[in-house]
Structures are given as structure tokens and as C-alpha cells.
Write a protein that holds these residues in place. Structure first.
Motif, short mmCIF file in Angstrom:
data_model
loop_
_atom_site.label_atom_id
_atom_site.label_comp_id
_atom_site.label_asym_id
_atom_site.label_seq_id
_atom_site.Cartn_x
_atom_site.Cartn_y
_atom_site.Cartn_z
N CYS A 138 0.86 -1.18 0.00
CA CYS A 138 0.00 0.00 0.00
C CYS A 138 0.90 1.23 0.00
CB CYS A 138 -0.90 0.00 1.23
SG CYS A 138 -2.01 1.42 1.29
N GLU A 160 -2.52 7.23 3.36
CA GLU A 160 -2.81 6.34 2.22
C GLU A 160 -3.00 7.19 0.96
OE1 GLU A 160 -4.58 4.07 -0.71
OE2 GLU A 160 -5.82 5.52 0.34
N LYS A 161 -2.37 6.77 -0.12
CA LYS A 161 -2.27 7.58 -1.34
C LYS A 161 -3.62 7.94 -1.98
CE LYS A 161 0.55 7.67 -5.55
NZ LYS A 161 1.58 6.92 -6.30
N THR A 162 -4.53 6.99 -2.09
CA THR A 162 -5.77 7.25 -2.84
C THR A 162 -6.81 8.04 -2.06
OG1 THR A 162 -6.81 5.15 -2.20
CG2 THR A 162 -5.46 5.13 -4.19
N THR A 163 -6.77 7.95 -0.73
CA THR A 163 -7.76 8.67 0.09
C THR A 163 -7.23 9.98 0.67
OG1 THR A 163 -7.11 7.50 2.10
CG2 THR A 163 -8.90 6.51 0.79
N GLY A 164 -5.89 10.07 0.79
CA GLY A 164 -5.30 11.24 1.42
C GLY A 164 -5.51 11.27 2.92
N LYS A 165 -5.95 10.12 3.48
CA LYS A 165 -6.19 10.03 4.93
C LYS A 165 -5.20 9.06 5.56
CE LYS A 165 -11.24 10.61 4.72
NZ LYS A 165 -12.51 9.89 4.95
N LEU A 170 -9.25 5.80 8.76
CA LEU A 170 -10.10 5.00 7.88
C LEU A 170 -10.96 4.02 8.68
CD1 LEU A 170 -7.65 4.07 4.97
CD2 LEU A 170 -9.34 5.90 5.01
N GLU A 174 -12.88 -0.12 5.02
CA GLU A 174 -12.12 0.60 4.01
C GLU A 174 -10.63 0.31 4.16
OE1 GLU A 174 -12.07 5.03 1.97
OE2 GLU A 174 -12.50 4.91 4.11
N LYS A 175 -10.17 0.26 5.40
CA LYS A 175 -8.76 -0.06 5.63
C LYS A 175 -8.45 -1.48 5.16
CE LYS A 175 -5.12 -0.58 8.98
NZ LYS A 175 -4.76 -0.89 10.35
N LEU A 178 -8.00 -1.45 1.39
CA LEU A 178 -6.87 -0.71 0.86
C LEU A 178 -5.52 -1.14 1.41
CD1 LEU A 178 -8.43 2.88 1.10
CD2 LEU A 178 -8.03 1.59 -1.01
N SER A 179 -5.53 -1.76 2.58
CA SER A 179 -4.26 -2.01 3.27
C SER A 179 -3.42 -3.10 2.61
CB SER A 179 -4.52 -2.40 4.73
OG SER A 179 -4.92 -3.76 4.82
#
Length: 198
Positions: A138, A160-165, A170, A174-175, A178-179
Motif C-alpha cells: 500500500c 494512504e495515497k488514494t484517500t489522502g487520509k 479509515l 475501508e482499511k 486498501l491495506s
């Protein structure tokens, strides 16, 4: 289907168990299996360490054993903390200690040069000698200060790159999606289905 999850980290156990449950796999902990031995993680890579832990758990219980080794790799620190992520600030350090050490090491690194990635290697060792390996990454960057109270480890400072969070901001599902661990476990599940013809 029952698997031993070879970790003593309660947060990681909960996360892996939650993801495995989606694929109909019951994960039991080392404690539930009565395993007290802890192998030395002497590998040079995440894959090496995951294999050491999986083989140790399988030999101790006779159950298929899934183990992961994961960590944070920061470009500006030449890939550190890497396989030493959990021991980065010393053996008995807390998550806060590790975060503070990393932020200190990154104190002079400007925005735009703080790229990092979480890496997860999963190994499952079966009693018949077969091994399944899976890998997930990730991409993101290192924040200048912790953001959020969720997650564990370096989650509050990993953006995280795609969410900016940060991972700590998260929601669980969602984590998981993406993780690095979520991606590795999804790949692992596909390999399991292939093996068992499901």
C-alpha cells in the motif's frame, strides 16, 4: 476450515481473523492453540520472517498455519524501518515510541519527499509440506504529525495515497480493502480457493 494465526499481536490477530472470516476460514490464535514458543525472526525479508513463523506454528500444532510479516518502508530512510518496524525504537517500545522515533528521523524531510509504503508478506505452511505465499503493498507518505486514533502501529502517520487520509482515520472495512494486509490476504484467499478447488 481452521487455521492457526501465528501472531501474539491482538490488533493484528483481530484484523487477520476479520478478513479471513469473509472467506469462511476460522482463525485460531496461538493462545487458543496453547502455543507458547516464539521463533526468532532472523529473516532478511518480510517473506523470510513470515515463513519462519508459519513453519514454527504448523510444526507445533499440526494445523495449517498462516503468518504475516509486515512493516513500513520509507524512501527517505532507504527502506527503513523495514523488517525492523516492530523493533525500530527498541524491544519494549510502544507504538508512540516508534512513531516519535520515525518522525524525528524524518524531521528535515520536506513534503513531496516523504513517500513510503506498507508491505505485507503472508505465508501459509501446510502439514503436507506445501507452502502458499502472498504479498501486498500500500503506497502513501509519512505525515508530519499523527492523525486519528484508530488502527495500530504506524497507522496514525501513514497517509494512504488514494484517500489522502491516515490509516488511523479509515473505517475498518475501508482499511481492510486498501491495506497491504488486506491486499495480501485477498491474494492468499484466491490461492487457497485454487488449492482446494473452491
Amino acid at each position: 476450515m481452521k487455521f492457526l494465526i501465528a501472531t501474539n499481536n491482538e490488533d493484528k490477530l483481530k484484523e487477520i481473523r476479520h478478513i479471513l472470516a469473509q472467506f469462511g476460514i476460522e482463525g485460531i490464535s496461538l493462545k487458543e492453540a496453547g502455543v507458547t514458543s516464539k521463533p526468532e525472526e532472523t529473516g532478511a525479508t518480510f517473506e523470510d520472517n513470515a515463513r519462519i513463523k508459519a513453519l514454527s506454528g504448523m510444526e507445533a500444532t499440526g494445523l495449517p498455519t498462516v503468518a504475516d510479516d509486515s512493516g513500513l518502508m520509507v524512501e527517505a530512510l532507504h527502506g527503513a524501518p523495514g523488517v525492523y518496524s516492530a523493533r525500530y525504537a527498541g524491544e519494549n517500545a510502544t507504538d508512540s515510541d516508534r512513531i516519535n522515533k520515525l518522525l524525528y528521523e524524518m524531521r528535515d524531510v520536506p513534503a513531496g519527499a516523504r513517500d513510503a509504503k506498507f508491505v505485507c508478506a503472508i505465508c501459509c505452511a501446510f502439514p503436507d509440506g506445501n507452502i502458499i505465499n502472498a504479498h501486498g503493498e500500500c503506497e502513501g507518505s509519512i505525515a508530519f504529525a499523527p492523525q486519528g486514533k484508530g488502527g495500530f502501529g504506524y497507522d496514525p502517520i501513514f497517509i494512504e495515497k488514494t484517500t489522502g487520509k491516515s490509516f488511523a482515520l479509515l473505517a475498518g472495512e475501508e482499511k481492510d480493502r486498501l491495506s497491504h494486509r488486506g491486499k495480501a490476504l485477498a491474494q492468499f484467499a484466491k490461492l487457497l480457493h485454487k488449492r482446494f478447488g473452491a
